[in-house]
Design an enzyme around this catalytic site. Structure first.
Site, PDB file in Angstrom:
ATOM      1  N   CYS A  79       1.645  -1.208   0.171  1.00 29.12           N
ATOM      2  CA  CYS A  79       0.290  -0.524   0.373  1.00 29.12           C
ATOM      3  C   CYS A  79       1.084   1.147   0.313  1.00 29.12           C
ATOM      4  CB  CYS A  79      -0.943   0.026   1.136  1.00 29.12           C
ATOM      5  SG  CYS A  79      -2.675   1.407   0.661  1.00 29.12           S
ATOM      6  N   HIS A 177      -2.786  -5.121   1.637  1.00 33.67           N
ATOM      7  CA  HIS A 177      -2.227  -5.544   2.767  1.00 33.67           C
ATOM      8  C   HIS A 177      -2.813  -6.907   2.914  1.00 33.67           C
ATOM      9  CE1 HIS A 177      -2.870  -1.364   4.751  1.00 33.67           C
ATOM     10  NE2 HIS A 177      -3.022  -0.891   3.625  1.00 33.67           N
ATOM     11  N   GLU A 179      -0.566  -8.349   4.940  1.00 31.28           N
ATOM     12  CA  GLU A 179      -0.453  -8.461   6.484  1.00 31.28           C
ATOM     13  C   GLU A 179      -1.571  -8.722   7.283  1.00 31.28           C
ATOM     14  OE1 GLU A 179      -0.317  -5.997   4.950  1.00 31.28           O
ATOM     15  OE2 GLU A 179      -0.465  -3.688   5.776  1.00 31.28           O
TER      16      GLU A 179
HETATM   17  N1  GLN Z   1      -3.382   6.649   0.311  1.00 28.76           N
HETATM   18  C1  GLN Z   1      -2.328   6.675   1.201  1.00 28.76           C
HETATM   19  C2  GLN Z   1      -1.083   6.674   0.747  1.00 28.76           C
HETATM   20  O1  GLN Z   1      -0.470   6.901  -0.063  1.00 28.76           O
HETATM   21  C3  GLN Z   1      -1.395   4.721   1.396  1.00 28.76           C
HETATM   22  C4  GLN Z   1      -3.088   3.855   2.108  1.00 28.76           C
HETATM   23  C5  GLN Z   1      -2.243   2.939   3.052  1.00 28.76           C
HETATM   24  O2  GLN Z   1      -0.905   2.342   2.433  1.00 28.76           O
HETATM   25  N2  GLN Z   1      -3.311   2.534   3.927  1.00 28.76           N
HETATM   26  O3  GLN Z   1       0.099   6.726   1.344  1.00 28.76           O
END
Ligand code: GLN
Length: 195
Positions: A79, A177, A179
């Site tokens: 992410c 995610h 994890e």
């Molecule tokens: N939108 C977040 C960002 O730009 C990422 C979101 C996340 O890691 N759950 O960093």
């Protein structure tokens, strides 16, 4: 024993650490340059990429991390970590820097903004099996160079399929995610990259 660092400046550090430990590796929380040195692999967790970028620079970790990545340190970014590994961003904020370990353009907040999260069935392209992904304000890969391997795709809110997990060399990135599931395939892939 394999030593896996989890970048612990911000984000969901604990969940990654627990998953790595469950696979039998030693876990190191990384906040200082000295903690980067002895690692066999690194996880860059989800969180907020703009904050993580600022903290990397504030903690003087950006340059040493770039050097270790250039040296072939196996890395998994999920992410916000995927955003950190990108070469270019769509919808980054002014001045936001990334590490450029994977030659790809990543769109921030592609699966939804702010508190949006969703559960998405995706296709694990390595064997065509299904994988369940949790997406939280998640990015997707907008475009990538030819040597970037797509590991998983998912249908976005636009009805199109987009790459949501990729690998290039020893760098893996997932928009979801891994994890916070019981599926260890992504972390196993990271450990498999360790010499
Ligand atoms: N939108 C977040 C960002 O730009 C990422 C979101 C996340 O890691 N759950 O960093």
């Amino acid at each position: 024993m394999t030593r896996v660092g989890v970048l612990a400046l911000q984000g969901d550090v604990r969940e990654h650490a627990a998953m790595v430990a469950s696979l039998g590796a030693d876990v190191v929380s990384v906040r200082r340059v000295s903690e980067l040195e002895s690692l066999d692999a690194l996880v860059i967790p989800g969180g907020e990429s703009t904050t993580m970028d600022k903290l990397l620079r504030a903690f003087d970790l950006r340059e040493p991390l770039l050097a270790r990545l250039a040296d072939g340190l196996p890395v998994l970014g999920s992410c916000a970590g995927m955003i950190m590994l990108a070469r270019d961003l769509v919808d980054g904020i002014e001045g936001q820097q990334t590490l450029g370990a994977i030659p790809m353009t990543v769109r921030r907040n592609a699966f939804g903004r702010q508190v949006d999260s969703s559960e998405v069935e995706l296709v694990w392209e390595l064997d065509g099996s299904q994988m369940h992904g949790t997406f939280i304000r998640a990015p997707w890969v907008e475009s990538h160079d030819g040597d970037v391997e797509v590991l998983a795709t998912a249908t976005g809110p636009d009805g199109q399929r987009h790459p949501v997990a990729v690998r290039r060399g020893r760098a893996i990135a997932t928009a979801f995610h891994p994890e916070i599931s019981s599926d260890t395939r992504v972390h196993e892939l990271l450990l498999g990259l360790v010499d």
